[in-house]
Design a protein around this motif. Structure first.
Motif, short mmCIF file in Angstrom:
data_model
loop_
_atom_site.label_atom_id
_atom_site.label_comp_id
_atom_site.label_asym_id
_atom_site.label_seq_id
_atom_site.Cartn_x
_atom_site.Cartn_y
_atom_site.Cartn_z
N ILE A 31 0.81 -1.22 0.00
CA ILE A 31 0.00 0.00 0.00
C ILE A 31 0.84 1.26 0.00
CG2 ILE A 31 -1.87 -1.18 1.19
CD1 ILE A 31 -1.13 0.46 3.70
N TYR A 32 2.15 1.10 0.09
CA TYR A 32 3.03 2.25 0.08
C TYR A 32 3.54 2.53 -1.33
CZ TYR A 32 3.58 2.86 5.12
OH TYR A 32 3.36 3.15 6.45
N ASP A 33 3.78 3.80 -1.60
CA ASP A 33 4.58 4.17 -2.76
C ASP A 33 6.03 3.93 -2.37
OD1 ASP A 33 2.59 7.11 -3.60
OD2 ASP A 33 2.29 4.99 -4.04
N MET A 34 6.66 3.00 -3.05
CA MET A 34 8.04 2.65 -2.73
C MET A 34 8.96 3.23 -3.80
SD MET A 34 7.63 0.96 0.06
CE MET A 34 9.33 0.44 0.29
N SER A 35 10.02 3.87 -3.37
CA SER A 35 10.91 4.53 -4.31
C SER A 35 12.37 4.25 -3.98
CB SER A 35 10.69 6.05 -4.27
OG SER A 35 9.38 6.40 -4.62
N SER A 52 4.11 2.12 -7.39
CA SER A 52 2.94 2.40 -6.57
C SER A 52 1.76 1.61 -7.10
CB SER A 52 2.62 3.89 -6.59
OG SER A 52 2.48 4.35 -7.92
N MET A 53 0.72 1.55 -6.29
CA MET A 53 -0.45 0.77 -6.67
C MET A 53 -1.50 1.70 -7.26
SD MET A 53 -2.84 -1.73 -4.38
CE MET A 53 -1.51 -2.88 -4.10
N ASP A 59 0.44 -2.61 -10.09
CA ASP A 59 1.64 -1.80 -9.85
C ASP A 59 1.89 -0.89 -11.04
OD1 ASP A 59 3.65 -4.14 -7.93
OD2 ASP A 59 2.32 -2.53 -7.31
N GLU A 60 2.23 0.34 -10.70
CA GLU A 60 2.60 1.31 -11.72
C GLU A 60 4.01 1.80 -11.42
OE1 GLU A 60 0.71 5.21 -11.42
OE2 GLU A 60 0.50 5.23 -13.59
N THR A 61 4.85 1.86 -12.43
CA THR A 61 6.23 2.26 -12.21
C THR A 61 6.51 3.57 -12.94
OG1 THR A 61 6.97 0.92 -14.09
CG2 THR A 61 7.05 -0.10 -11.92
N LYS A 62 7.36 4.37 -12.33
CA LYS A 62 7.78 5.63 -12.93
C LYS A 62 9.29 5.76 -12.74
CE LYS A 62 3.42 8.03 -12.05
NZ LYS A 62 2.77 9.20 -11.38
N TYR A 63 9.93 6.33 -13.73
CA TYR A 63 11.39 6.45 -13.70
C TYR A 63 11.81 7.88 -14.03
CZ TYR A 63 11.09 1.38 -13.93
OH TYR A 63 10.79 0.08 -13.65
N SER A 74 10.91 -3.10 -8.90
CA SER A 74 9.89 -4.13 -8.71
C SER A 74 9.74 -4.37 -7.22
CB SER A 74 10.28 -5.42 -9.43
OG SER A 74 11.50 -5.92 -8.91
N ARG A 75 8.71 -5.10 -6.86
CA ARG A 75 8.54 -5.42 -5.45
C ARG A 75 7.89 -6.76 -5.28
NH1 ARG A 75 4.27 -0.82 -3.36
NH2 ARG A 75 2.66 -1.07 -4.97
N ASN A 76 8.15 -7.35 -4.13
CA ASN A 76 7.57 -8.61 -3.73
C ASN A 76 6.81 -8.32 -2.43
OD1 ASN A 76 7.13 -11.13 -2.44
ND2 ASN A 76 8.67 -12.04 -3.77
#
Length: 119
Positions: A31-35, A52-53, A59-63, A74-76
């Protein structure tokens, strides 16, 4: 108590690859935006990538533009871990890399892991 612990940094030659890991405890990674951020010597800390979700629970990724195509976040969720795969590394990628978690007003940082890209 929330803890973010980074690992996987080290010395790598130009053109090489590294996979950074962030192990999270005390929070629900999904549930967190992880960066991932990085801070090079004498420079400000800058954002590298965020995962982020979405409202559809995907999951949505931004760079950051300068890192697009050379890093993958990525995340597990089950293992409470976030990863940063870095490929084709250049010397200018040398920095301390920090894991960051944000959910509404809650913000947490890890202690960082050093990445050095040199021959």
């Amino acid at each position: 108590q929330v803890q973010l612990v980074e690992s996987g940094g080290g010395l790598v030659q130009p053109g090489g690859a590294l996979r950074l890991s962030c192990s999270a405890s005390g929070l629900t990674v999904s549930i967190y935006d992880m960066s991932w951020y990085r801070q090079a010597p004498a420079q400000e800390r800058e954002l590298v990538a965020t995962i982020s979700m979405t409202g559809s629970f995907e999951d949505e990724t931004k760079y950051t533009d300068s890192m697009t195509g050379r890093v993958t976040i990525s995340r597990n969720n089950a293992n409470k871990a976030v990863f940063l795969q870095m490929d084709s590394l250049k010397p200018e990628a040398t920095a301390v890399y920090f894991c960051h978690a944000r959910h509404r007003q809650l913000v947490y940082w890890g202690q960082g892991t050093q990445v050095a890209v040199a021959s």
